[in-house]
Design an enzyme around this catalytic site. Structure first.
Site, short mmCIF file in Angstrom:
data_model
loop_
_atom_site.label_atom_id
_atom_site.label_comp_id
_atom_site.label_asym_id
_atom_site.label_seq_id
_atom_site.Cartn_x
_atom_site.Cartn_y
_atom_site.Cartn_z
N CYS A 71 0.83 -1.20 0.00
CA CYS A 71 0.00 0.00 0.00
C CYS A 71 0.86 1.25 0.00
O CYS A 71 1.69 1.44 0.88
CB CYS A 71 -0.90 0.00 1.23
N CYS A 77 -1.54 6.35 6.64
CA CYS A 77 -2.79 5.80 7.17
C CYS A 77 -2.54 5.19 8.55
O CYS A 77 -1.51 4.58 8.80
CB CYS A 77 -3.29 4.73 6.21
N CYS A 80 -2.47 0.43 9.27
CA CYS A 80 -1.37 -0.55 9.32
C CYS A 80 -0.15 0.13 9.92
O CYS A 80 0.30 1.14 9.41
CB CYS A 80 -1.00 -1.00 7.92
N CYS A 161 -8.16 -0.54 0.03
CA CYS A 161 -7.35 -0.94 1.18
C CYS A 161 -6.97 -2.40 0.98
O CYS A 161 -7.82 -3.25 0.73
CB CYS A 161 -8.16 -0.77 2.46
N TYR A 313 -19.45 -12.77 26.84
CA TYR A 313 -19.12 -11.87 25.72
C TYR A 313 -19.28 -12.66 24.42
O TYR A 313 -18.37 -12.72 23.61
CB TYR A 313 -17.69 -11.33 25.81
N GLU A 334 -24.34 -11.75 26.40
CA GLU A 334 -23.91 -10.69 25.49
C GLU A 334 -24.73 -9.43 25.78
O GLU A 334 -25.92 -9.50 26.06
CB GLU A 334 -24.12 -11.18 24.04
N ASP A 398 -14.40 -13.75 26.25
CA ASP A 398 -13.83 -13.14 25.05
C ASP A 398 -14.16 -11.65 25.06
O ASP A 398 -14.93 -11.16 24.25
CB ASP A 398 -14.41 -13.82 23.80
N CYS A 425 -8.10 -9.82 22.78
CA CYS A 425 -7.51 -9.04 21.68
C CYS A 425 -6.59 -7.96 22.22
O CYS A 425 -6.19 -7.06 21.50
CB CYS A 425 -8.60 -8.45 20.80
N1 SAH Z 1 -17.09 -14.20 21.27
C1 SAH Z 1 -17.62 -13.43 20.18
C2 SAH Z 1 -17.59 -11.91 20.42
C3 SAH Z 1 -16.36 -11.32 21.00
S1 SAH Z 1 -16.25 -9.56 20.91
C4 SAH Z 1 -16.92 -13.78 18.90
O1 SAH Z 1 -15.88 -14.42 18.89
O2 SAH Z 1 -17.44 -13.42 17.83
C5 SAH Z 1 -16.76 -9.05 22.46
C6 SAH Z 1 -18.26 -9.00 22.62
O3 SAH Z 1 -18.53 -8.59 23.97
C7 SAH Z 1 -19.01 -8.02 21.76
O4 SAH Z 1 -20.05 -8.69 21.11
C8 SAH Z 1 -19.55 -6.97 22.75
O5 SAH Z 1 -20.81 -6.47 22.35
C9 SAH Z 1 -19.67 -7.76 24.00
N2 SAH Z 1 -19.60 -7.05 25.29
C10 SAH Z 1 -18.91 -5.93 25.59
N3 SAH Z 1 -18.99 -5.67 26.91
C11 SAH Z 1 -19.74 -6.65 27.47
C12 SAH Z 1 -20.14 -6.96 28.80
N4 SAH Z 1 -19.81 -6.18 29.81
N5 SAH Z 1 -20.89 -8.07 29.02
C13 SAH Z 1 -21.22 -8.88 27.98
N6 SAH Z 1 -20.86 -8.65 26.70
C14 SAH Z 1 -20.13 -7.55 26.43
#
Ligand code: SAH
Length: 472
Positions: A71, A77, A80, A161, A313, A334, A398, A425
């Site tokens: 790129c 940008c 990246c 991109c 999550y 969620e 997650d 992440c």
């Molecule tokens: N496990 C899923 C999503 C992970 S991303 C996957 O792999 O696709 C994190 C997620 O947590 C998002 O969907 C976000 O909306 C949610 N989230 C954020 N804060 C939260 C909380 N306090 N309690 C529950 N979910 C939450």
């Protein structure tokens, strides 16, 4: 050493945000776009007590790890940070980043970290299934779309991109063409006026279904018919919508979506599971690596058909549905209502009946079922019909970058699952949370980084923990 001094630096390291680090006069300088092994001259921008920032002026001797980035805009940008670094070296950097966080923030000794080799991508470009292009005007007043320059909100025009599919360009050209034709104003952050803020594009890499969602500062999309006609010429289009966001902040999406044409969602598959994804739901951006990640989640959860699992999550239920095939029951939690409804739908369209989803924050919902004396809360109130609720063998988390609330970690510890699978992440908050869990009966059994975000400094990590007293 003071501002505007020019220093020669040999870059020795790469900081957490991808800046090269070199020393002059005993002081560490962070230099954007400089890579380990580079010899550079740089102008000092800012000096703090023990470190400073400098701007790359000249590459005196390039690092052997430099490659030619695809790129032409990679330096301007903000998307990246390390495109000029050889991909294998990117992977080494990410693995080190995870390990360093666990040592520095988590307080773990190197030999306590059961690190497996990072899983890289086979082709580290064009992997993203989602793009959010901001719309605005350049300094000459021309309508433009692209990405934000690093650390700013000025838009760099990017028509293609290299992290996303080529199709994005067609979508953006048609959308900008429609705006020009009907004098539709882009949103202006300074004045809060104008209509179109962002264009969200999602593309199912397996299903080849395309979603376009315009984020607008208003409740009505003018000339929607003409936009539909134009975008429908892209045969992959399945869903065209707009999302209302009248807030004057830099959150991209609002909370209300209206479908203009097609379905309210697109579909995609990961492994053997099919998913419906609506515009406000989170969905992993790199479908190829996500499948590897979810298979690891399955391996780390070590299910034999008898286990109760909580997936906190859970988004649209991706991990929950992956695990449900091997578990007795899976409960997902969620916070985003649209994602919960996608999750329930996804269970239905896959014919998976041993899952249940709860809407709410993980820190509020989990204590209603788990970690109370006598399993407490709603489970006991239900007459204790399903006491397994409160007695999970496996808990998966997650969370977004900020990690888990401490109160949630406390509930998890009280619930005493045999295993915890932590998908993260952000290595820094992961390290903080692992320190908490490992100080309260759990031990790390495997740490695996998976590169979901080639060319950037971001890295996904999955960790398996088990209870020291409950497992061999
Ligand atoms: N496990 C899923 C999503 C992970 S991303 C996957 O792999 O696709 C994190 C997620 O947590 C998002 O969907 C976000 O909306 C949610 N989230 C954020 N804060 C939260 C909380 N306090 N309690 C529950 N979910 C939450």
């Amino acid at each position: 050493m003071k501002k505007n001094d020019v220093v020669s630096l040999t870059i020795e390291d790469l900081g957490a945000d991808g800046m090269g680090v070199g020393k002059a006069d005993g002081m560490a300088f962070f230099v954007k776009d400089a890579l380990p092994g580079d010899k550079v001259s740089a102008r000092v921008l800012k000096v703090k007590k023990s470190y400073g920032y400098a701007r790359l002026m000249e590459l005196l001797e390039p690092s052997p790890d430099r490659v030619e980035p695809l790129c032409p805009l990679h330096r301007r940008c903000g998307g990246c940070q390390i495109q000029a670094l050889d991909y294998q070296k990117q992977l080494e950097y990410k693995e080190r980043k995870v390990k360093n966080s666990l040592m520095r923030i988590g307080g773990f000794a190197e030999d306590e970290i059961p690190m497996r080799p990072i899983i890289g991508m086979e082709s580290p470009y064009r992997y993203r299934n989602k793009a959010q292009f901001p719309i605005g005007r350049d300094k000459d007043g021309n309508l433009t779309a692209g990405f934000y320059a690093s650390r700013t909100h000025s838009i760099i025009p990017v028509s293609d991109c290299y992290l996303g599919p080529e199709l994005n360009r067609d979508v953006m050209e048609r959308t900008l063409g429609w705006m020009r034709r009907f004098d539709i104003e882009p949103y202006d952050e300074k004045t809060g006026r104008g209509l179109v803020r962002h264009v969200l594009i999602r593309y199912g890499f397996y299903s080849h279904q395309l979603m376009v969602c315009l984020v607008i500062n208003g409740g009505f999309l003018p000339h929607a018919e003409e936009l539909t006609v134009s975008l429908r010429e892209i045969p992959q289009l399945r869903s065209l919508s707009f999302c209302i966001n009248r807030q004057r902040n830099n959150v991209i999406m609002g909370d209300e979506v209206k479908t203009v044409w097609g379905t309210d969602y697109i579909e995609d598959t990961i492994g053997a599971v099919k998913f419906q994804i609506s515009p406000l739901s989170f969905y992993q951006v790199n479908p190829v690596q996500t499948e590897k990640l979810y298979n690891l989640a399955l391996e780390f959860a070590d299910l034999h058909g008898t286990e109760t699992v909580w997936d906190l999550y859970c988004g649209i239920g991706t991990i929950s549905l992956f695990l449900a095939r091997k578990a007795k029951r899976v409960y997902g939690v969620e916070i985003v209502p649209q994602a919960v409804s996608d999750a329930r739908n996804n269970a239905r369209i896959n014919g998976i009946t041993n899952v249940e989803f709860f809407e709410g924050s993980a820190e509020d919902v989990l204590p209603q079922f788990c970690g109370q004396a006598g399993f407490g809360g709603r489970a006991a109130g239900d007459g204790g019909t399903d006491r397994a609720y409160g007695n999970p063998q496996v808990i998966v988390v997650d969370p977004p970058r900020k990690g888990c609330a401490e109160s949630l970690l406390e509930t998890i510890v009280r619930a005493r699952p045999e295993r915890i699978v932590y998908v993260s992440c952000d290595p820094a908050t992961l390290a903080r949370d692992l320190k908490f869990l490992c100080g309260r009966g759990y031990a790390m059994r495997a740490v695996q980084a998976v590169d979901q975000f080639g060319m950037t400094v971001h890295v996904e990590t999955i960790v398996m923990l088990s209870h020291k007293n409950l497992t061999a």
